[in-house]
Structure formats: C-alpha cells, structure tokens
Motif scaffolding. Structure first.
Motif, PDB file in Angstrom:
ATOM      1  N   ALA A 196      -3.394  -8.331 -18.434  1.00 10.00           N
ATOM      2  CA  ALA A 196      -3.800  -8.675 -17.066  1.00 10.00           C
ATOM      3  C   ALA A 196      -2.610  -9.204 -16.273  1.00 10.00           C
ATOM      4  O   ALA A 196      -2.423  -8.867 -15.099  1.00 10.00           O
ATOM      5  N   ARG A 197      -1.787 -10.002 -16.927  1.00 13.40           N
ATOM      6  CA  ARG A 197      -0.622 -10.563 -16.249  1.00 13.40           C
ATOM      7  C   ARG A 197       0.387  -9.462 -15.898  1.00 13.40           C
ATOM      8  O   ARG A 197       0.978  -9.460 -14.818  1.00 13.40           O
ATOM      9  N   ALA A 198       0.559  -8.524 -16.808  1.00  7.14           N
ATOM     10  CA  ALA A 198       1.479  -7.410 -16.529  1.00  7.14           C
ATOM     11  C   ALA A 198       0.976  -6.616 -15.315  1.00  7.14           C
ATOM     12  O   ALA A 198       1.751  -6.259 -14.419  1.00  7.14           O
ATOM     13  N   CYS A 199      -0.356  -6.373 -15.252  1.00  6.36           N
ATOM     14  CA  CYS A 199      -0.938  -5.633 -14.120  1.00  6.36           C
ATOM     15  C   CYS A 199      -0.777  -6.389 -12.802  1.00  6.36           C
ATOM     16  O   CYS A 199      -0.791  -5.784 -11.730  1.00  6.36           O
ATOM     17  N   ALA A 200      -0.681  -7.724 -12.888  1.00  5.49           N
ATOM     18  CA  ALA A 200      -0.598  -8.571 -11.686  1.00  5.49           C
ATOM     19  C   ALA A 200       0.835  -8.749 -11.189  1.00  5.49           C
ATOM     20  O   ALA A 200       1.075  -9.497 -10.232  1.00  5.49           O
ATOM     21  N   THR A 201       1.778  -8.083 -11.830  1.00  9.35           N
ATOM     22  CA  THR A 201       3.176  -8.149 -11.393  1.00  9.35           C
ATOM     23  C   THR A 201       3.289  -7.535  -9.997  1.00  9.35           C
ATOM     24  O   THR A 201       2.725  -6.467  -9.727  1.00  9.35           O
ATOM     25  N   LEU A 202       4.011  -8.228  -9.126  1.00  8.16           N
ATOM     26  CA  LEU A 202       4.146  -7.745  -7.748  1.00  8.16           C
ATOM     27  C   LEU A 202       5.361  -6.822  -7.607  1.00  8.16           C
ATOM     28  O   LEU A 202       6.463  -7.164  -8.038  1.00  8.16           O
ATOM     29  N   VAL A 203       5.110  -5.668  -7.028  1.00  4.99           N
ATOM     30  CA  VAL A 203       6.190  -4.722  -6.731  1.00  4.99           C
ATOM     31  C   VAL A 203       5.993  -4.249  -5.287  1.00  4.99           C
ATOM     32  O   VAL A 203       5.051  -4.651  -4.611  1.00  4.99           O
ATOM     33  N   ASP A 204       6.887  -3.382  -4.835  1.00  3.25           N
ATOM     34  CA  ASP A 204       6.672  -2.675  -3.567  1.00  3.25           C
ATOM     35  C   ASP A 204       7.083  -1.231  -3.836  1.00  3.25           C
ATOM     36  O   ASP A 204       7.543  -0.914  -4.953  1.00  3.25           O
ATOM     37  N   ALA A 205       6.885  -0.349  -2.884  1.00  2.00           N
ATOM     38  CA  ALA A 205       7.152   1.071  -3.148  1.00  2.00           C
ATOM     39  C   ALA A 205       8.612   1.286  -3.543  1.00  2.00           C
ATOM     40  O   ALA A 205       8.904   2.052  -4.470  1.00  2.00           O
ATOM     41  N   GLU A 206       9.521   0.579  -2.878  1.00  2.89           N
ATOM     42  CA  GLU A 206      10.937   0.760  -3.203  1.00  2.89           C
ATOM     43  C   GLU A 206      11.221   0.369  -4.656  1.00  2.89           C
ATOM     44  O   GLU A 206      11.879   1.109  -5.404  1.00  2.89           O
ATOM     45  N   THR A 207      10.696  -0.787  -5.057  1.00  3.47           N
ATOM     46  CA  THR A 207      10.937  -1.275  -6.423  1.00  3.47           C
ATOM     47  C   THR A 207      10.337  -0.322  -7.456  1.00  3.47           C
ATOM     48  O   THR A 207      10.959  -0.010  -8.482  1.00  3.47           O
ATOM     49  N   LEU A 208       9.114   0.132  -7.178  1.00  6.84           N
ATOM     50  CA  LEU A 208       8.451   1.029  -8.123  1.00  6.84           C
ATOM     51  C   LEU A 208       9.213   2.354  -8.237  1.00  6.84           C
ATOM     52  O   LEU A 208       9.293   2.953  -9.318  1.00  6.84           O
ATOM     53  N   ALA A 209       9.804   2.791  -7.135  1.00 10.30           N
ATOM     54  CA  ALA A 209      10.615   4.013  -7.180  1.00 10.30           C
ATOM     55  C   ALA A 209      11.857   3.811  -8.053  1.00 10.30           C
ATOM     56  O   ALA A 209      12.266   4.718  -8.791  1.00 10.30           O
TER      57      ALA A 209
END
Ligand code: GLN
Length: 314
Positions: A196-209
C-alpha cells in the motif's frame, strides 16, 4: 523515415485528447473511487511525458502535477525483487497473463503462486521479497530503489498509504490466501502495508517517464547515467509488462499500441519501448479494464506517430 521524438509536439497531442471530449463528462471512463483521495482526482488532468535514451525529456502541460503511482509501481517492485533475490523471485511468482481483473482472488493452480507480478497478488508478493527484515526496512529499500529509477527522492502520500492499507480488503484476502498456500512468507498485514505504501508513492508524468525510460534503456537511468538494475532484469520486467501489464486488456493493448506498459487506477500508464524511449501518460477516467481512456488514446497516437509498435515491420 522514422519521425524524431525530439520534435514531437506533446501539447498538440494533449489538446487533441482533451478536444476529443467532453467524452469523460458523457460517461466515457470513470475515475476510480476505491479510496477518497483517488475519487477526488481531477478528471481533466491530462499529461504526457517522454524521456529518450540521450536523457532528453519532453513534457506537456500538467506533467509536473503529482499523483499516487498506484499499480504503475508494479514493474519496479518486480525489478527490485529480482535484483534483491538474485533472480530467485522468478521461482516465487508466475509470469502468465490471467485474463482477469487486477484484484482477482486467484492464484496459480498447482503452485499457489501469484499468477504474475503485474496483478495485485503478484505485487504483494514481489514487495515482500525486497531486501529487509521488517516492514520499515522494506519500505526504506523500496523508497531507495524507486528513487534510483526516478533519479530523485520521492515522497509518499501518507493518507493514501493509510487508506489503501485500511480499505484494501481484497489485498488482505490475497495476502492471507498466499500465507495459507505457503507462498507468502511475511505476515499478511505487513505485506499489505508495504505494498500500500509503495502504491502511495507520489510521482508526476515526467518522473514516471524517467522510470519507464530506465527500463527501456536496459536498467540505466538515462538522466543520471546510473545503473539501477542489470540489463537482464530490465528485459525480464519489460517482457512481463508486454504480456500482463494491462491486466485483462493486455492482448488488445499489444495489438493496438504495441508498447510494453503498465496501467494503474490513478489513470497513469508507464510505457517502456526498449532502446527507443520511456513515456508516461496520465488522465484519471478509466475504462472497464482500469486503463486510462485518454492514456490509451495518447499511447496509440505515440505508437503510430513515432513508429513505436513492437511488431510493425518498419
Ligand atoms: N493500490 C491499488 C490496489 O491495490 C492499485 C490497483 C491498481 O492501480 N490497479 O487496489
């Protein structure tokens, strides 16, 4: 001639996606409502980002808007599990598509293993395999690993983590089932907490790319130049994204888009086109398979316009 992604106009693509509709308002796609924080997502959020092997980053408007990564974290949990177990994670989790939804209460018949690392059962298991003797150590190891993929430290939305842990009844059920089968070796509640904590990690489109590009570049982050996982691990992860990354929509995805990808309930999709680029698209309204409606359209357009389909002979 192959089109140059350095020149591709992401804001024009974004405008086309937004013009397409009002569709979301007409009921095409639903924002996930499994927890209040996801239900509150802005349905009009729409972002696209590309990261190329030379580190060049291209982003649309909205590409720095933060959201919880949700299931788009699963390829990276699998990568860290492979790394930390020296490949032995492959004995503990299957790699076959299920044709069922992401949270199906189903294990591999005969072995009691989760079917693959891209569904919840599998990600609960891979998160339990990262190095660490308790939840705090595994949380820290995952944070460190995700930061290496992203090329920056990432924070966790504590409210999302708390609610996913509290309200994730199907995840608790899956963890208990794997305990009963002997395939989950950490406590069921601990397994859900770490996932659950891993899923709650905050990213944005740039970071995920950037994270997708690290997989597409054989495990080397193209922005930091740092090797995050061995080439073989990146290849294994991208292979399983190709076959299982879009759940029971994986076959249709591969035909139409042809780029290994992972979808998520936050409306994000991370894509890894090996040797070509990493990409992320995000827009919260989802189709029946939990895939972002605009994310799918954006991915089809990128595949077509930039000639990224894995099986196109050109
Ligand atoms: N955290 C979500 C869950 O386990 C992630 C699911 C998803 O993104 N498909 O229910």
């Amino acid at each position: 001639m192959t089109p140059d992604p350095h020149r591709y106009d992401l804001d024009a693509l974004r405008s086309r996606l937004l013009d397409h509709g009002e569709d979301a308002d007409k009921g095409e796609g639903e924002v996930d409502d499994s927890i209040p924080q996801l239900a509150d997502a802005d349905p009009a959020l729409c972002a696209i980002a590309l990261v190329l092997p030379d580190g060049t980053t291209r982003t649309s408007i909205d590409a720095q808007v933060a959201f919880s990564v949700q299931s788009a974290v699963k390829p990276f949990l699998f990568a860290l599990a492979l790394l930390d177990t020296d490949g032995a994670a492959l004995d503990r989790v299957g790699i076959e598509p299920t044709g069922e939804s992401f949270d199906a209460i189903k294990l591999e018949s005969g072995t009691g293993r989760p079917p693959n690392p891209m569904v919840n059962a599998g990600a609960l298991l891979t998160a339990s395999l990262v190095r660490g003797s308790d939840t705090a150590e595994r949380d820290a190891r995952i944070a460190e690993g995700l930061a290496a993929f992203a090329g920056r430290d990432l924070s966790v939305d504590e409210d999302v983590a708390h609610n996913e842990h509290l309200l994730g009844d199907r995840n608790h059920a899956l963890a208990h089932l794997m305990r009963a089968e002997g395939t989950m070796r950490v406590g069921a509640d601990d397994a859900v907490a770490v996932y659950a904590r891993a899923c709650a990690t905050l990213v944005d489109a740039e970071t995920l790319a950037v994270m997708g590009a690290t997989l597409a570049c054989g495990g080397v982050n193209p922005r930091t130049g740092r090797r995050v996982v061995p080439e073989r691990v990146a290849r294994d992860v991208v292979s399983v994204m190709a076959t299982c990354g879009v759940y029971d929509g994986s076959g249709r995805w591969m035909r139409a888009v042809g780029i290994p990808a992972k979808s998520s309930v936050s409306g994000a999709i991370v894509l890894a086109a090996p040797g070509r680029l990493g990409a992320a698209v995000v827009s919260p309204p989802l189709d029946a398979q939990g895939t972002s409606v605009r994310g799918r359209r954006a991915s089809e357009a990128l595949s077509e316009d930039l000639h990224l389909h894995s099986f196109a002979a050109r």
